[in-house]
Design a protein around this motif. Structure first.
Motif, PDB file in Angstrom:
ATOM      1  N   LEU A 234       0.847  -1.171   0.041  1.00  0.00           N
ATOM      2  CA  LEU A 234      -0.030  -0.078   0.076  1.00  0.00           C
ATOM      3  C   LEU A 234       0.768   1.187   0.130  1.00  0.00           C
ATOM      4  O   LEU A 234       0.237   2.199  -0.312  1.00  0.00           O
ATOM      5  CB  LEU A 234      -0.916   0.128   1.238  1.00  0.00           C
ATOM      6  CG  LEU A 234      -1.959  -1.187   1.290  1.00  0.00           C
ATOM      7  CD1 LEU A 234      -2.835  -0.848   2.524  1.00  0.00           C
ATOM      8  CD2 LEU A 234      -2.911  -0.942  -0.208  1.00  0.00           C
ATOM      9  N   LYS A 238      -0.392   3.683  -6.874  1.00  0.00           N
ATOM     10  CA  LYS A 238      -1.326   2.780  -7.349  1.00  0.00           C
ATOM     11  C   LYS A 238      -1.230   2.510  -8.697  1.00  0.00           C
ATOM     12  O   LYS A 238      -0.824   3.532  -9.561  1.00  0.00           O
ATOM     13  CB  LYS A 238      -2.556   3.450  -7.074  1.00  0.00           C
ATOM     14  CG  LYS A 238      -3.340   3.812  -5.700  1.00  0.00           C
ATOM     15  CD  LYS A 238      -4.709   4.332  -5.603  1.00  0.00           C
ATOM     16  CE  LYS A 238      -4.773   4.772  -4.286  1.00  0.00           C
ATOM     17  NZ  LYS A 238      -6.464   5.618  -4.246  1.00  0.00           N
ATOM     18  N   ARG A 243       3.641  -2.452  -6.913  1.00  0.00           N
ATOM     19  CA  ARG A 243       2.566  -2.590  -6.068  1.00  0.00           C
ATOM     20  C   ARG A 243       1.882  -3.734  -6.376  1.00  0.00           C
ATOM     21  O   ARG A 243       1.762  -4.508  -5.031  1.00  0.00           O
ATOM     22  CB  ARG A 243       1.494  -1.245  -6.270  1.00  0.00           C
ATOM     23  CG  ARG A 243       0.428  -1.370  -5.176  1.00  0.00           C
ATOM     24  CD  ARG A 243      -0.237  -0.149  -5.168  1.00  0.00           C
ATOM     25  NE  ARG A 243      -1.472  -0.148  -4.237  1.00  0.00           N
ATOM     26  CZ  ARG A 243      -2.140   0.816  -3.572  1.00  0.00           C
ATOM     27  NH1 ARG A 243      -1.451   1.822  -3.499  1.00  0.00           N
ATOM     28  NH2 ARG A 243      -3.433   0.687  -2.951  1.00  0.00           N
ATOM     29  N   GLN A 247       1.585  -6.988  -3.571  1.00  0.00           N
ATOM     30  CA  GLN A 247       0.269  -7.338  -3.038  1.00  0.00           C
ATOM     31  C   GLN A 247       0.155  -8.996  -3.278  1.00  0.00           C
ATOM     32  O   GLN A 247      -0.454  -9.687  -2.581  1.00  0.00           O
ATOM     33  CB  GLN A 247      -0.761  -7.005  -3.662  1.00  0.00           C
ATOM     34  CG  GLN A 247      -2.269  -7.034  -3.354  1.00  0.00           C
ATOM     35  CD  GLN A 247      -3.304  -6.267  -4.079  1.00  0.00           C
ATOM     36  OE1 GLN A 247      -2.878  -5.240  -4.617  1.00  0.00           O
ATOM     37  NE2 GLN A 247      -4.568  -6.501  -3.517  1.00  0.00           N
ATOM     38  N   ASP A 263      -7.345  -3.649  -1.361  1.00  0.00           N
ATOM     39  CA  ASP A 263      -6.900  -3.179  -2.514  1.00  0.00           C
ATOM     40  C   ASP A 263      -6.390  -1.640  -2.266  1.00  0.00           C
ATOM     41  O   ASP A 263      -5.325  -1.246  -2.808  1.00  0.00           O
ATOM     42  CB  ASP A 263      -7.852  -3.127  -3.702  1.00  0.00           C
ATOM     43  CG  ASP A 263      -8.227  -4.647  -4.437  1.00  0.00           C
ATOM     44  OD1 ASP A 263      -7.167  -5.313  -4.348  1.00  0.00           O
ATOM     45  OD2 ASP A 263      -9.324  -4.589  -4.801  1.00  0.00           O
ATOM     46  N   ASP A 264      -6.846  -1.055  -1.033  1.00  0.00           N
ATOM     47  CA  ASP A 264      -6.428   0.228  -0.681  1.00  0.00           C
ATOM     48  C   ASP A 264      -6.825   0.698   0.611  1.00  0.00           C
ATOM     49  O   ASP A 264      -7.583  -0.472   1.226  1.00  0.00           O
ATOM     50  CB  ASP A 264      -7.384   1.354  -1.739  1.00  0.00           C
ATOM     51  CG  ASP A 264      -6.437   2.880  -1.791  1.00  0.00           C
ATOM     52  OD1 ASP A 264      -5.462   2.945  -1.029  1.00  0.00           O
ATOM     53  OD2 ASP A 264      -6.820   3.583  -2.472  1.00  0.00           O
ATOM     54  N   TYR A 265      -6.566   1.659   1.327  1.00  0.00           N
ATOM     55  CA  TYR A 265      -6.827   1.980   2.732  1.00  0.00           C
ATOM     56  C   TYR A 265      -7.698   3.439   2.789  1.00  0.00           C
ATOM     57  O   TYR A 265      -8.137   3.605   3.791  1.00  0.00           O
ATOM     58  CB  TYR A 265      -5.566   2.211   3.230  1.00  0.00           C
ATOM     59  CG  TYR A 265      -4.638   3.414   2.927  1.00  0.00           C
ATOM     60  CD1 TYR A 265      -4.802   4.566   3.691  1.00  0.00           C
ATOM     61  CD2 TYR A 265      -3.946   3.419   1.881  1.00  0.00           C
ATOM     62  CE1 TYR A 265      -4.037   5.763   3.207  1.00  0.00           C
ATOM     63  CE2 TYR A 265      -3.271   4.432   1.549  1.00  0.00           C
ATOM     64  CZ  TYR A 265      -3.086   5.594   2.168  1.00  0.00           C
ATOM     65  OH  TYR A 265      -2.616   6.710   1.842  1.00  0.00           O
ATOM     66  N   GLN A 266      -7.976   3.776   1.587  1.00  0.00           N
ATOM     67  CA  GLN A 266      -8.833   5.179   1.730  1.00  0.00           C
ATOM     68  C   GLN A 266     -10.282   4.917   1.240  1.00  0.00           C
ATOM     69  O   GLN A 266     -10.477   4.111   0.198  1.00  0.00           O
ATOM     70  CB  GLN A 266      -8.108   6.199   1.222  1.00  0.00           C
ATOM     71  CG  GLN A 266      -6.839   6.685   1.765  1.00  0.00           C
ATOM     72  CD  GLN A 266      -6.225   7.827   1.143  1.00  0.00           C
ATOM     73  OE1 GLN A 266      -6.156   7.719  -0.188  1.00  0.00           O
ATOM     74  NE2 GLN A 266      -5.466   8.620   1.609  1.00  0.00           N
TER      75      GLN A 266
END
Length: 266
Positions: A234, A238, A243, A247, A263-266
């Motif tokens: 992360l 992106k 990345r 992953q 897939d993301d943190y936001q």
């Protein structure tokens, strides 16, 4: 007064006399051994050998006249090694070159340290190792910490605060050392570096990611180091191949516990 040969005399077991080799005359012997090993790393010993080889080539018979025996050279190298921990090869080579141009005799340890402090401590720049330690200790409060020198902040930012918080020294220190060396050269060339100031909407994306990894790890009953390792991808931009690769590697390990990585943190 004992001669170098007497100081290094061996006992009946063929080992050096303990009273002359022990770093700690009293107290815990194991602790003293660990201290000596930490101080005299292979890297430091190699750098000291390089220093003495350069000085022998530079000062010739004057260098040889400083030491009567090989034992004296060995003792001297140990003292130099104990004094030079934390300095990089680049810094030491610069100090040697300065001595070559300004000194007719090989410098003493104190004289060489003065040169190093002049070379690396001008403009308030601390040694690279000390700068790295400060960056690691304060990576979670980079915008509020009172930095010894702005160069440490900028080198830490260029390296990545998250990396300094989570990665092993063997992986992240070479990158920090490179960034700090580049920035230090700019400082010595006269560039003024600014420290961060409070703004209306500060960028806290790195802190947000760190908090997400912590909470995600707790949610899945994972140790912090495991969560940091798995979600390391992360920290990469992106859509990049690197990345995706990190992953995929992490997902293989997570599959064993039936966990799907985000897939993301936001």
């Amino acid at each position: 007064m004992k001669t170098p040969a007497e100081i290094l005399a061996k006992n009946d077991n063929g080992l050096p006399q303990q009273s002359w080799t022990s770093r700690t005359p009293t107290g815990n012997q194991e602790q003293g051994t660990k201290t000596a090993q930490r101080e005299l790393t292979v890297e430091v010993k190699t750098l000291v050998n390089m220093i003495f080889a350069r000085f022998m080539a530079i000062y010739g018979h004057k260098f040889k006249s400083c030491f009567e025996t090989q034992d004296e050279i060995r003792i001297a190298k140990r003292e130099w090694a104990l004094s030079l921990g934390g300095y990089t090869e680049h810094e030491l080579v610069a100090a040697i070159d300065y001595c070559k141009e300004h000194s007719a005799w090989m410098p003493t340890i104190s004289e060489f340290l003065d040169v190093l402090r002049t070379q690396t401590g001008d403009h308030g720049l601390p040694a690279t190792k000390h700068a790295y330690e400060e960056a690691c200790l304060n990576a979670d409060k980079a915008s509020t910490h009172k930095w010894t020198h702005p160069a440490i902040y900028h080198a830490g930012k260029a390296t990545g605060w998250f990396r300094l918080r989570t990665e092993d020294e063997v992986d992240v220190f070479p990158d920090f050392r490179y960034n700090y060396d580049v920035i230090s050269r700019r400082v010595r060339a006269g560039e003024q570096l600014d420290l961060p100031v409070a703004v209306a909407l500060p960028d806290k994306s790195d802190d947000t990611l760190f908090a997400f990894i912590q909470s995600w790890g707790e949610e899945h009953n994972l140790k912090p180091e495991v969560a940091s390792k798995w979600l390391f991808y992360l920290t990469k931009p992106k859509g990049t191949k690197v990345r995706k690769r990190f992953q995929q590697q992490a997902q293989v390990e997570a599959n064993a516990m039936g966990i799907t990585l985000p897939d993301d943190y936001q």
